[in-house]
Design an enzyme around this catalytic site. Structure first.
Site, PDB file in Angstrom:
ATOM      1  N   SER A 126      46.981  50.888  42.021  1.00  0.00           N
ATOM      2  CA  SER A 126      47.504  50.025  43.104  1.00  0.00           C
ATOM      3  C   SER A 126      45.660  49.368  43.670  1.00  0.00           C
ATOM      4  O   SER A 126      44.785  50.596  43.234  1.00  0.00           O
ATOM      5  CB  SER A 126      47.675  50.751  43.886  1.00  0.00           C
ATOM      6  N   ASP A 164      48.344  40.371  28.523  1.00  0.00           N
ATOM      7  CA  ASP A 164      48.943  40.423  30.387  1.00  0.00           C
ATOM      8  C   ASP A 164      48.374  39.106  30.970  1.00  0.00           C
ATOM      9  O   ASP A 164      48.506  39.041  31.876  1.00  0.00           O
ATOM     10  CB  ASP A 164      48.996  41.563  30.764  1.00  0.00           C
TER      11      ASP A 164
END
Ligand SMILES: CC(C)(Nc1nc(-c2c[nH]c3ncc(Cl)cc23)ncc1F)C(=O)NCC(F)(F)F
Length: 281
Positions: free
Chosen positions: A26, A140
């Site tokens: 995060s 990604d």
């Protein structure tokens, strides 16, 4: 080269808000304020989320990766913070106030013209060209992993899945399928877990499609599974009226089934430079 690691002391790192959750971690918006008078810099601090399957080794590799990248079109590494209490190290990066490309597009859709979309596309292409020159495969590349630094600058971020291509090979084979949605995956990545610069080019084509659909996911053509084999030409029939001929042809080249038939990022860069649509500022 081992660069001078800037060490940030945790006691001066003030968390302001949670920016989001990326691959295995995060990221928080923090102010690094050693003087305690709110004059310190805003930074983006990423920490490993222990519950995710990523290990400390993955995170160390991500830190190693991003700290070795020096490019205007890649989010900048600022340093690390050894948090005394917990085991985990934190990765400190520059904070880009305009946020992720998805959010930016939702907010500014009306006044982002085609030329600006092509400017953003060519900047992502330059960032990927640099990444390729360092033998890194991003794995990604998607609009959700592009950040907006200003109205005329975007940067590639989130190197949680990035791998180095071994010198004797042209691709990287992962052992188990990742968690990323297959929408962005090249056919050989879905079927053989193979990742290469050319599979990043396929994903770049998807990012082009996202850009020109203003990241409106309802416009994402669906990947159809037909008689158990993945329909690998998800966009052949998609001819959105506003995709100019050049942009559509670039997308189709990125989605060649055989990875060798796809253009390199350097030749893609030439297409953007030569395309009549962008005049170099
Ligand atoms: C997980 C995280 C936080 N997600 C977000 N970052 C930022 C965001 C906004 N400004 C930022 N400046 C630096 C960084 Cl590393 C992130 C942000 N804004 C919104 C996000 F969902 C992220 O890292 N996403 C990958 C990225 F978009 F960065 F490629």
């Amino acid at each position: 080269k081992k660069q001078q690691q800037d060490v940030f002391e945790e006691r001066y790192l003030r968390c302001i808000s949670i920016l989001g959750k990326g691959n295995f971690g995060s990221v928080e918006l923090c102010r690094y304020d050693p003087w305690g008078d709110n004059t310190g810099d805003l930074v983006a601090v990423k920490e490993l989320q222990s519950n995710k399957q990523a290990t400390m080794a993955d995170f160390q590799r991500e830190i190693q990766t991003i700290s070795s990248l020096h490019c205007d079109y890649i989010v900048k590494y600022k340093g690390i913070c050894y948090s005394a209490g917990r085991l985990s190290t934190k990765l400190v990066m520059e904070y880009l106030p305009y946020g992720s490309l998805i959010g930016y597009m939702e907010k500014h859709r009306q006044n982002v013209c085609t030329r600006r979309l092509l400017l953003f596309a060519s900047q992502i292409c330059k960032g990927m060209e640099y990444l390729q020159s360092m033998r890194y495969v991003h794995r990604d590349l998607a609009a959700r992993n592009i950040l907006v630094a200003s109205d005329t600058l975007v940067k590639i971020a989130d190197f949680g899945l990035t791998k180095i291509i071994p010198v004797d090979k042209e691709y990287y084979r992962v052992t188990q399928p990742g968690e990323s949605p297959i929408f962005w995956y090249a056919p050989e990545s879905v079927s053989e877990l193979k990742f290469s610069h050319k599979s990043d080019v396929w994903s770049f084509g998807i990012v082009l499609h996202e850009l020109f659909s203003y990241c409106d996911i309802s416009r994402n053509p669906k990947r159809v599974i037909r008689n158990n084999d993945l329909l690998i030409y998800p966009f052949t029939y998609v001819r959105d009226f506003f995709f100019s001929f050049q942009v559509h042809s670039i997308m189709m080249q990125c989605w060649e089934f055989n990875s060798e038939d796809r253009p390199s990022f350097s030749s893609l860069q030439d297409m953007f430079e030569n395309s009549l649509l962008i005049d170099e500022r």
